[in-house]
Design a protein around this motif. Sequence first.
Motif, PDB file in Angstrom:
ATOM      1  N   GLY A 515     -12.478 -15.612  54.272  1.00  0.00           N
ATOM      2  CA  GLY A 515     -12.937 -14.601  53.318  1.00  0.00           C
ATOM      3  C   GLY A 515     -14.323 -14.062  53.651  1.00  0.00           C
ATOM      4  O   GLY A 515     -15.097 -14.676  54.401  1.00  0.00           O
ATOM      5  N   GLY A 516     -14.642 -12.890  53.056  1.00  0.00           N
ATOM      6  CA  GLY A 516     -15.933 -12.253  53.313  1.00  0.00           C
ATOM      7  C   GLY A 516     -17.018 -12.741  52.362  1.00  0.00           C
ATOM      8  O   GLY A 516     -16.892 -13.797  51.727  1.00  0.00           O
ATOM      9  N   LYS A 517     -18.076 -11.936  52.251  1.00  0.00           N
ATOM     10  CA  LYS A 517     -19.241 -12.341  51.460  1.00  0.00           C
ATOM     11  C   LYS A 517     -18.896 -12.571  49.994  1.00  0.00           C
ATOM     12  O   LYS A 517     -19.490 -13.419  49.326  1.00  0.00           O
ATOM     13  N   ASP A 518     -17.969 -11.799  49.455  1.00  0.00           N
ATOM     14  CA  ASP A 518     -17.624 -11.897  48.039  1.00  0.00           C
ATOM     15  C   ASP A 518     -16.389 -12.767  47.789  1.00  0.00           C
ATOM     16  O   ASP A 518     -15.829 -12.745  46.685  1.00  0.00           O
ATOM     17  N   ALA A 519     -15.973 -13.514  48.810  1.00  0.00           N
ATOM     18  CA  ALA A 519     -14.719 -14.272  48.693  1.00  0.00           C
ATOM     19  C   ALA A 519     -14.776 -15.319  47.588  1.00  0.00           C
ATOM     20  O   ALA A 519     -13.771 -15.584  46.918  1.00  0.00           O
ATOM     21  N   MET A 520     -15.946 -15.917  47.383  1.00  0.00           N
ATOM     22  CA  MET A 520     -16.011 -16.984  46.384  1.00  0.00           C
ATOM     23  C   MET A 520     -15.861 -16.447  44.958  1.00  0.00           C
ATOM     24  O   MET A 520     -15.427 -17.179  44.062  1.00  0.00           O
ATOM     25  N   LYS A 521     -16.190 -15.193  44.749  1.00  0.00           N
ATOM     26  CA  LYS A 521     -15.934 -14.597  43.438  1.00  0.00           C
ATOM     27  C   LYS A 521     -14.438 -14.576  43.166  1.00  0.00           C
ATOM     28  O   LYS A 521     -13.974 -14.941  42.070  1.00  0.00           O
ATOM     29  N   ARG A 522     -13.682 -14.130  44.186  1.00  0.00           N
ATOM     30  CA  ARG A 522     -12.220 -14.115  44.045  1.00  0.00           C
ATOM     31  C   ARG A 522     -11.677 -15.530  43.977  1.00  0.00           C
ATOM     32  O   ARG A 522     -10.755 -15.832  43.204  1.00  0.00           O
ATOM     33  N   PHE A 523     -12.242 -16.416  44.772  1.00  0.00           N
ATOM     34  CA  PHE A 523     -11.803 -17.818  44.814  1.00  0.00           C
ATOM     35  C   PHE A 523     -11.904 -18.446  43.421  1.00  0.00           C
ATOM     36  O   PHE A 523     -10.951 -19.073  42.927  1.00  0.00           O
ATOM     37  N   LEU A 524     -13.045 -18.288  42.774  1.00  0.00           N
ATOM     38  CA  LEU A 524     -13.249 -18.925  41.470  1.00  0.00           C
ATOM     39  C   LEU A 524     -12.400 -18.274  40.382  1.00  0.00           C
ATOM     40  O   LEU A 524     -11.963 -18.942  39.435  1.00  0.00           O
ATOM     41  N   ALA A 525     -12.140 -16.988  40.523  1.00  0.00           N
ATOM     42  CA  ALA A 525     -11.276 -16.315  39.552  1.00  0.00           C
ATOM     43  C   ALA A 525      -9.847 -16.858  39.648  1.00  0.00           C
ATOM     44  O   ALA A 525      -9.201 -17.145  38.628  1.00  0.00           O
ATOM     45  N   VAL A 526      -9.366 -17.003  40.881  1.00  0.00           N
ATOM     46  CA  VAL A 526      -8.023 -17.555  41.081  1.00  0.00           C
ATOM     47  C   VAL A 526      -7.972 -19.008  40.622  1.00  0.00           C
ATOM     48  O   VAL A 526      -7.015 -19.439  39.964  1.00  0.00           O
ATOM     49  N   ASP A 527      -9.021 -19.746  40.951  1.00  0.00           N
ATOM     50  CA  ASP A 527      -9.078 -21.146  40.543  1.00  0.00           C
ATOM     51  C   ASP A 527      -9.012 -21.259  39.007  1.00  0.00           C
ATOM     52  O   ASP A 527      -8.303 -22.115  38.468  1.00  0.00           O
ATOM     53  N   ARG A 528      -9.749 -20.379  38.324  1.00  0.00           N
ATOM     54  CA  ARG A 528      -9.746 -20.419  36.855  1.00  0.00           C
ATOM     55  C   ARG A 528      -8.361 -20.073  36.303  1.00  0.00           C
ATOM     56  O   ARG A 528      -7.847 -20.738  35.397  1.00  0.00           O
ATOM     57  N   GLU A 529      -7.741 -19.051  36.876  1.00  0.00           N
ATOM     58  CA  GLU A 529      -6.446 -18.603  36.378  1.00  0.00           C
ATOM     59  C   GLU A 529      -5.332 -19.626  36.628  1.00  0.00           C
ATOM     60  O   GLU A 529      -4.436 -19.790  35.795  1.00  0.00           O
ATOM     61  N   MET A 530      -5.396 -20.294  37.773  1.00  0.00           N
ATOM     62  CA  MET A 530      -4.296 -21.184  38.167  1.00  0.00           C
ATOM     63  C   MET A 530      -4.513 -22.630  37.745  1.00  0.00           C
ATOM     64  O   MET A 530      -3.542 -23.377  37.530  1.00  0.00           O
ATOM     65  N   PHE A 531      -5.765 -23.056  37.650  1.00  0.00           N
ATOM     66  CA  PHE A 531      -6.031 -24.467  37.383  1.00  0.00           C
ATOM     67  C   PHE A 531      -6.828 -24.689  36.082  1.00  0.00           C
ATOM     68  O   PHE A 531      -7.047 -25.833  35.687  1.00  0.00           O
ATOM     69  N   GLY A 532      -7.247 -23.604  35.438  1.00  0.00           N
ATOM     70  CA  GLY A 532      -8.062 -23.739  34.238  1.00  0.00           C
ATOM     71  C   GLY A 532      -7.239 -24.101  33.019  1.00  0.00           C
ATOM     72  O   GLY A 532      -6.003 -24.183  33.058  1.00  0.00           O
ATOM     73  N   PRO A 533      -7.912 -24.317  31.872  1.00  0.00           N
ATOM     74  CA  PRO A 533      -7.208 -24.653  30.631  1.00  0.00           C
ATOM     75  C   PRO A 533      -6.342 -23.478  30.164  1.00  0.00           C
ATOM     76  O   PRO A 533      -6.496 -22.344  30.614  1.00  0.00           O
ATOM     77  N   MET A 534      -5.465 -23.766  29.228  1.00  0.00           N
ATOM     78  CA  MET A 534      -4.513 -22.768  28.768  1.00  0.00           C
ATOM     79  C   MET A 534      -5.206 -21.511  28.244  1.00  0.00           C
ATOM     80  O   MET A 534      -4.691 -20.398  28.410  1.00  0.00           O
ATOM     81  N   SER A 535      -6.356 -21.688  27.645  1.00  0.00           N
ATOM     82  CA  SER A 535      -7.026 -20.545  27.023  1.00  0.00           C
ATOM     83  C   SER A 535      -7.460 -19.491  28.037  1.00  0.00           C
ATOM     84  O   SER A 535      -7.635 -18.319  27.681  1.00  0.00           O
TER      85      SER A 535
END
Length: 588
Positions: A515-535
């Motif tokens: 990923g590029g310079k902003d990849a971790m922004k996308r990474f954390l968004a996906v992580d939140r959506e897929m592994f975060g709490p139901m809310s």
Amino acid sequence: MGDFISFGGSDEENVETKRLNADVEADTDNFENWEKLVRACEGLEGGLNRNSSPQALATLRDTYDRFLLKFPLLFGYWKKYADLEFNISGPESAEMVYERGCASITNSVDLWTEYCSFKMETTHTPHLVRELFERAAGYVGLDFLAHPFWDKYLEYEERQEAQDNIFAILNRVIHIPMHQYARYFERLRQLSHNRPLSELASADELARYRAEVEAEAIQFGIPKNELEIERDIRAKIDAMFYQTFQTTQTETNKRWTYEAEIKRPYFHVTELEHQQLINWRKYLDFEESEGDYNRIVVLYERCLVTCAFYDEFWFRYARWMSGQPGKDEEVRNIYLRAVTLFVPVSRPGIRLQFAYFEEMCGRIDVARDLHAAILAQLPDSVEIIVSWGNLQRRQSGLDAAIDVYKAQIDSPAVDIFTKAALVTEWAFLLWKVKGSVDEARSAFDKNVQWYADSRHFWQKWLEFELEQPTTAETEAKQGELIQRVFAGMRDKSRLSARIKQDLCQYYLNYLQQRGGKDAMKRFLAVDREMFGPMSVSFATKARLNGKDAGLAMGALDEATRQKAEGTFYSYYQLHMDPDSEAQGPASF
């Protein structure tokens, strides 16, 4: 047997025989049902003999023939069948059964010994009896437990009062590492005192011994007459026999450790203990290290009576034999026996190996026929279809391989999740063989509407996009394609959250590694959506927005979900080295 209007015997016996036969036909693998049917047929009309009805005799023969076709390694039942035929039809019919039995279980010491004993009692032409004994010796003479056979051979020659033949047999046996080897040596030694020198050693050996005796006499200046020379020659021959005995004793002791651990040297339908399999593996390792081809073959054949249902030993035998020069026909015979009699088609690895062997030998049509035969029994086997497709690609080109996949994908008999896997194989052929990335990507795009619930489909699509070569200039565009596949999997499939999380790892790894310079922004968004709490999870948002695939199309039932989320494996992916510490029964 269904052709018979009557099975013979009384009405009650007919009803019972019909019931038992139906039980057998309903489950041909059930050994106990077979045994009950055989016993019932043997007991028809109070016990069968030459005066029994033709229907009862036909029922008995048909039952035995089917039983022993299913379980050909049961030497005891071959003996029973031969005895019944002898009582019903005489020695010629019994001999035919013995021939069939010995052809089915060629290395059975017990069956060959019984056959030779039968021949001794029913044939009065010595050379015919001896020919049978010699045939038997070729099959079982080297067996570690062959002493009953050799005892029977010696007994026959004793009846014929053929002392020269007795001595010749003993002279063969003392070279064989086997149980009770010592008593054959003692008997040979006793007989040798009364046999002419010409029977004790070859002409060259006798000439050498005589030269040694005469040289010794000259050296010590003691002239010897012919009687004394013969005495000294006999002493040297006796020493030669004793040296052979010591060699045989050493070889026997080497094998004794393994032989003592064999608890079931015969065939049975029940499982063996893991320790038995471990012992056979070690024994085969030892014998192979010794390097004697004939002894190795004998041990493999013994092993495959006891371990007939364990395909690892058929694989091992075929692989070892293929390593010996000029043994293609022997390898073919090993495969044929494995696939036609012992290894069920539900374990197709040995059949595929057979097909590869025939392809190697240039018998392409046979290899194709083997694939077709397996597929007829396992119509949803991805491994078989892919193997067939690759066979066609190797021998007839890319289009022929694609035709195999098309035929299966178009077939209404093939499961939709099998078809999903075949589409991915088709796409990979277009990519890796034809070299067309666009056509491969199009295959995924066009078929996603049908196979969106297949884990395998999404996994292969992600792998395809992740493996495309990029440069610094094209990486961002490729990243968009990978994100599109991930989003499609997340949005369109009805896979469980756990499986979606597993597939999500492909995308997260990509973001981390490429990923590029902003990849971790996308990474954390996906992580939140897929592994975060139901809310905050994507699944909750999709349900609230009415975009949940499960709500739109209905959730998968449990049986369908298992198929959708299943993983397809080949024989080599499932292959594991045997556990040397395993205990208890070893499943087939």
